[in-house]
Design a protein around this motif. Sequence first.
Motif, PDB file in Angstrom:
ATOM      1  N   LEU A  17     -50.580   6.332   0.921  1.00 29.90           N
ATOM      2  CA  LEU A  17     -51.067   5.207   1.718  1.00 29.90           C
ATOM      3  C   LEU A  17     -50.220   3.974   1.501  1.00 29.90           C
ATOM      4  CD1 LEU A  17     -53.119   3.992   3.648  1.00 29.90           C
ATOM      5  CD2 LEU A  17     -54.605   3.524   1.688  1.00 29.90           C
ATOM      6  N   ASP A  18     -49.854   3.722   0.262  1.00 28.46           N
ATOM      7  CA  ASP A  18     -48.994   2.581  -0.033  1.00 28.46           C
ATOM      8  C   ASP A  18     -47.671   2.712   0.708  1.00 28.46           C
ATOM      9  OD1 ASP A  18     -48.144   0.222  -1.886  1.00 28.46           O
ATOM     10  OD2 ASP A  18     -46.590   1.727  -2.194  1.00 28.46           O
TER      11      ASP A  18
ATOM     12  N   GLN B 245     -47.036   4.504   3.407  1.00 26.14           N
ATOM     13  CA  GLN B 245     -47.236   4.405   4.851  1.00 26.14           C
ATOM     14  C   GLN B 245     -47.442   2.966   5.309  1.00 26.14           C
ATOM     15  OE1 GLN B 245     -50.497   7.089   5.171  1.00 26.14           O
ATOM     16  NE2 GLN B 245     -49.219   8.879   4.682  1.00 26.14           N
ATOM     17  N   LEU B 246     -48.153   2.177   4.521  1.00 27.43           N
ATOM     18  CA  LEU B 246     -48.369   0.776   4.884  1.00 27.43           C
ATOM     19  C   LEU B 246     -47.079  -0.024   4.802  1.00 27.43           C
ATOM     20  CD1 LEU B 246     -51.828   0.104   3.176  1.00 27.43           C
ATOM     21  CD2 LEU B 246     -51.354   0.250   5.641  1.00 27.43           C
ATOM     22  N   ARG B 247     -46.271   0.274   3.797  1.00 30.04           N
ATOM     23  CA  ARG B 247     -44.974  -0.418   3.705  1.00 30.04           C
ATOM     24  C   ARG B 247     -44.060   0.002   4.855  1.00 30.04           C
ATOM     25  NH1 ARG B 247     -43.944  -3.465  -0.752  1.00 30.04           N
ATOM     26  NH2 ARG B 247     -45.370  -3.271  -2.527  1.00 30.04           N
TER      27      ARG B 247
ATOM     28  N   PHE C 121     -45.162   0.895   7.765  1.00 35.63           N
ATOM     29  CA  PHE C 121     -45.755   0.213   8.909  1.00 35.63           C
ATOM     30  C   PHE C 121     -45.225  -1.218   9.027  1.00 35.63           C
ATOM     31  CE2 PHE C 121     -49.162  -2.965   9.621  1.00 35.63           C
ATOM     32  CZ  PHE C 121     -49.251  -2.877  11.008  1.00 35.63           C
ATOM     33  N   LEU C 122     -45.175  -1.931   7.906  1.00 32.67           N
ATOM     34  CA  LEU C 122     -44.694  -3.318   7.930  1.00 32.67           C
ATOM     35  C   LEU C 122     -43.222  -3.391   8.319  1.00 32.67           C
ATOM     36  CD1 LEU C 122     -46.463  -4.689   4.723  1.00 32.67           C
ATOM     37  CD2 LEU C 122     -46.997  -5.256   7.113  1.00 32.67           C
TER      38      LEU C 122
ATOM     39  N   LEU D 194     -50.762   7.839   9.285  1.00 34.66           N
ATOM     40  CA  LEU D 194     -51.497   6.587   9.117  1.00 34.66           C
ATOM     41  C   LEU D 194     -52.389   6.318  10.323  1.00 34.66           C
ATOM     42  CD1 LEU D 194     -52.079   4.003   7.525  1.00 34.66           C
ATOM     43  CD2 LEU D 194     -50.033   2.972   8.578  1.00 34.66           C
TER      44      LEU D 194
ATOM     45  N   LEU E 275     -54.070  -5.270  11.388  1.00 35.85           N
ATOM     46  CA  LEU E 275     -53.633  -4.649  10.139  1.00 35.85           C
ATOM     47  C   LEU E 275     -52.479  -5.436   9.525  1.00 35.85           C
ATOM     48  CD1 LEU E 275     -53.934  -2.239   8.193  1.00 35.85           C
ATOM     49  CD2 LEU E 275     -52.268  -1.006   9.615  1.00 35.85           C
TER      50      LEU E 275
ATOM     51  N   VAL F 180     -52.368  -6.838   5.791  1.00 34.39           N
ATOM     52  CA  VAL F 180     -51.498  -6.098   4.872  1.00 34.39           C
ATOM     53  C   VAL F 180     -50.239  -6.889   4.521  1.00 34.39           C
ATOM     54  CG1 VAL F 180     -50.084  -4.024   4.628  1.00 34.39           C
ATOM     55  CG2 VAL F 180     -52.363  -3.865   5.624  1.00 34.39           C
TER      56      VAL F 180
ATOM     57  N   TYR G 176     -49.118  -7.581   0.627  1.00 32.53           N
ATOM     58  CA  TYR G 176     -47.965  -6.976  -0.022  1.00 32.53           C
ATOM     59  C   TYR G 176     -46.957  -8.027  -0.482  1.00 32.53           C
ATOM     60  CZ  TYR G 176     -49.069  -2.051   0.473  1.00 32.53           C
ATOM     61  OH  TYR G 176     -49.640  -0.817   0.325  1.00 32.53           O
TER      62      TYR G 176
END
Length: 298
Positions: A11-12, A14-16, A18-19, A48, A73, A77, A81
């Motif tokens: 998840l970490d 995927q979120l990075r 995403f950004l 994600l 999001l 997020v 981060y």
Amino acid sequence: MTGRGGDMDSLDRQLRYFLKIAQFSSLSKAAEELDVSQSGLSRQLSVLEAYLGKPIFARTGRGVALTGAGEKLAEVVGPAYDSIDQILDTLREREGITEGSLRIATIHTLSYYFVSDLLARFITQHERVNLSVMARSSPDVVDLVEKGKADIGFVYDSAVASDMLDSVVLLEDEMCLMVQAGRLSEDLVLNLDACPLQLVGFPEHYALRRMLKNAGLDDRVVAEAETIDSMLRLVSLGVGACILPVSMPSRLLADYGLVKVGLASPGLRRRVVAIVRCDTPTPSLARELLEMAVTHRP
């Protein structure tokens, strides 16, 4: 975190990812920046979106754009981060683990003398700085600095034609001929017009190859090499001679059984410059290295 096809580490990541996609509005550019395949990045994005139950990007003709859910999001997020990364950097510095990081891009030739000597001095004052040094061709060095993948670059001025970059002249590299020992006297100062030697050169997009073209010597090139070591190896095998900066270490040439011979042509020289982006603040470590480079001029 269960039932979503992954763990917290995934998840970490995927979120990075995403950004980064949101930053560039492009899967291909984000993949290049992250050094992952575009297909792999697309799979992570799909996972994600499946976990969230809704799309966070809409595909457009030019790339991707955040959907309403994606904007919400990113608003949460992104700052989170940024705060996490800032705290981690602060803790590492407080514990003496690192004083920061510095990404340097340099042309191959300078990595053998000027830049290597400069970084040796820099490291004595900053033992805990994480250094990343990338040796590339002149166009690649310019590209790395333009894209923010390097904080500072060292390159020949003939390669710099960018409104995004500031450059500082550091030195002028005078060239000489590298030949097999005993083939020519080291006391000579040659005029290549009167010397029929064949040459080993860099590929055509390298600044030193363009220098040969401008001097009317391109038709002498019978072999190409992308690295100094490959070039010197070919010359040591009798393929021809090569033209490199006179500051190349003599001990390196001796390993290949080569010597330096002077050249009379004033066109065979190049200015070395340091380059940084002019549209963003130069990191403090890069500024310090630049100041050291200016005082380190031969």
